[in-house]
Design an enzyme around this catalytic site. Structure first.
Site, mmCIF file in Angstrom:
data_model
loop_
_atom_site.group_PDB
_atom_site.id
_atom_site.type_symbol
_atom_site.label_atom_id
_atom_site.label_comp_id
_atom_site.label_asym_id
_atom_site.label_seq_id
_atom_site.Cartn_x
_atom_site.Cartn_y
_atom_site.Cartn_z
ATOM 1 N N ARG A 43 0.859 -1.178 0.000
ATOM 2 C CA ARG A 43 0.000 0.000 0.000
ATOM 3 C C ARG A 43 0.899 1.233 0.000
ATOM 4 O O ARG A 43 1.972 1.243 0.611
ATOM 5 C CB ARG A 43 -0.920 0.020 1.228
ATOM 6 N N ASP A 70 4.055 0.445 -7.330
ATOM 7 C CA ASP A 70 2.770 0.112 -7.942
ATOM 8 C C ASP A 70 1.614 0.695 -7.148
ATOM 9 O O ASP A 70 0.477 0.642 -7.599
ATOM 10 C CB ASP A 70 2.628 -1.419 -8.043
ATOM 11 N N GLU A 116 -4.134 7.860 -5.413
ATOM 12 C CA GLU A 116 -4.286 7.177 -6.699
ATOM 13 C C GLU A 116 -5.547 7.671 -7.401
ATOM 14 O O GLU A 116 -6.596 7.781 -6.764
ATOM 15 C CB GLU A 116 -4.349 5.656 -6.491
ATOM 16 N N HIS A 157 -0.957 0.574 -10.236
ATOM 17 C CA HIS A 157 -1.655 -0.376 -9.355
ATOM 18 C C HIS A 157 -2.222 -1.550 -10.158
ATOM 19 O O HIS A 157 -3.418 -1.859 -10.088
ATOM 20 C CB HIS A 157 -2.758 0.329 -8.571
ATOM 21 N N VAL A 158 -1.345 -2.196 -10.897
ATOM 22 C CA VAL A 158 -1.764 -3.329 -11.733
ATOM 23 C C VAL A 158 -0.972 -4.596 -11.444
ATOM 24 O O VAL A 158 -1.134 -5.596 -12.141
ATOM 25 C CB VAL A 158 -1.642 -2.983 -13.238
ATOM 26 N N SER A 159 -0.115 -4.585 -10.428
ATOM 27 C CA SER A 159 0.759 -5.740 -10.204
ATOM 28 C C SER A 159 -0.028 -7.017 -9.925
ATOM 29 O O SER A 159 0.447 -8.119 -10.200
ATOM 30 C CB SER A 159 1.736 -5.471 -9.048
#
Length: 329
Positions: free
Chosen positions: A242, A266, A271, A290-292
């Site tokens: 986070r 990420d 966001e 934020h796609v990991s």
């Protein structure tokens, strides 16, 4: 007996985080005697909530929780549940389950991917490609290319994501040391497990530092100015957990001053990452949106988990991924 009523409410401004509609229809086929509601928006969810037994998703808020008179269980597909654990819910008898483990393989492969980018300077090569610049001298000069084999990877957090990262890193010949609240006698798949009190030692030793703990009062801003100053000058920080695990302004300052070599991020304090953030401009930073956790059939796996839990719930059996609401994970 009145049919069990389930509300599916996985909605996000970014459509990649919305549950595909065909999977909701599949749940209806798998459980024909369960009533599934899929409200269009929060207002409709609020109207339906008093008649709902189970919520799949993020419909429950502090402002509507008193309306959830029949609610007994909430399942979210994310691993992190901090935003859901408001005081009234924590004190209630409502069960909470999460998506722990659903995203681990994709996140581990993402981690190895960004490590290889730094090691082989692929991020700099891509920047040069965009500028149509033959950068052989620039890439080969300066800091040398790096090898993962023999390097020390420090893992903060050793849940399913941390273990998946450790397995892959160990296969590449890296020395993996995990820091966690309760180390186990058998450290595998890491080489060693240390207590959280030894985080300063890990910061001084690790060439690669991966953050994958839950966000709690203990882990918020666990990497700040003091911790960054302890890290090796050639260290790279990778944050999968986070954004608030890291003091973002302090990290930007460390990158700009060269206190550490790089960061792959990420997740962020805010966001989407604001256009004004200096992180966009730093060549030693790799920014992903934020796609990991996104990977092959991840939503299908999420619904398989929910289906198993729904069956267990109806039969009075324990649920998978039950959250300790007071601990926060």
């Amino acid at each position: 007996m009145e049919a069990l009523r389930v509300m599916e409410f996985i909605r996000h401004a970014d459509p990649v985080w919305n549950l595909p509609r065909p999977l909701v229809d599949d749940l209806r086929r798998r459980f024909p005697d369960v009533t599934f509601e899929s409200p269009r928006d929060q207002d409709e969810a609020d109207r339906l909530l008093p008649e709902i037994d189970v919520v799949l998703g993020w419909a429950v808020k502090p402002v509507n929780f008193d309306r959830a008179r029949r609610l007994r269980w909430i399942e979210v597909t994310a691993a992190g549940v901090g935003g859901l654990l408001f005081p009234a819910l924590v004190e209630s008898s409502v069960l909470v389950t999460n998506g722990r483990g659903l995203w681990s393989e994709a996140m581990a492969e993402h981690t190895i991917g960004v490590m290889l980018m730094f090691a082989r300077k692929l991020h700099l090569a891509r920047d040069a490609q965009g500028a149509r610049r033959w950068a052989q001298t620039q890439l080969a000069g300066g800091a040398p290319f790096r090898a993962l084999r023999g390097a020390t990877l420090g893992l903060v957090g050793f849940g399913r994501v941390g273990r998946a990262v450790a397995e892959r890193a160990a296969a590449l010949g890296m020395e993996v040391i995990a820091v966690r609240r309760h180390p186990e006698a058998d450290p595998s798949p890491a080489r060693e497990q240390w207590s959280l009190e030894r985080l300063p030692d890990l910061l001084e030793r690790a060439e690669w530092l991966v953050l994958a703990p839950p966000l709690t009062s203990l882990t918020r801003e666990m990497i700040g100015p003091a911790e960054l100053s302890r890290m090796r000058k050639d260290a790279v920080l990778i944050n999968l957990g986070r954004g608030p695990l890291v003091d973002e302004p302090a990290l930007i300052d460390a990158l700009e001053r060269g206190t550490i070599a790089g960061a792959a991020l990420d997740v962020f304090d805010e966001e989407p990452l604001p256009r004004s953030s200096r992180l966009w401009e730093l060549p030693q930073a790799i920014v992903t949106p934020h796609v990991s956790g996104l990977g092959e059939r991840v939503w299908e796996r999420a619904m398989d988990l929910f289906a198993r839990n729904l069956t267990a719930f109806r039969e009075g059996r324990p649920l998978e991924n039950l959250v300790d609401k007071r601990a926060g994970y």
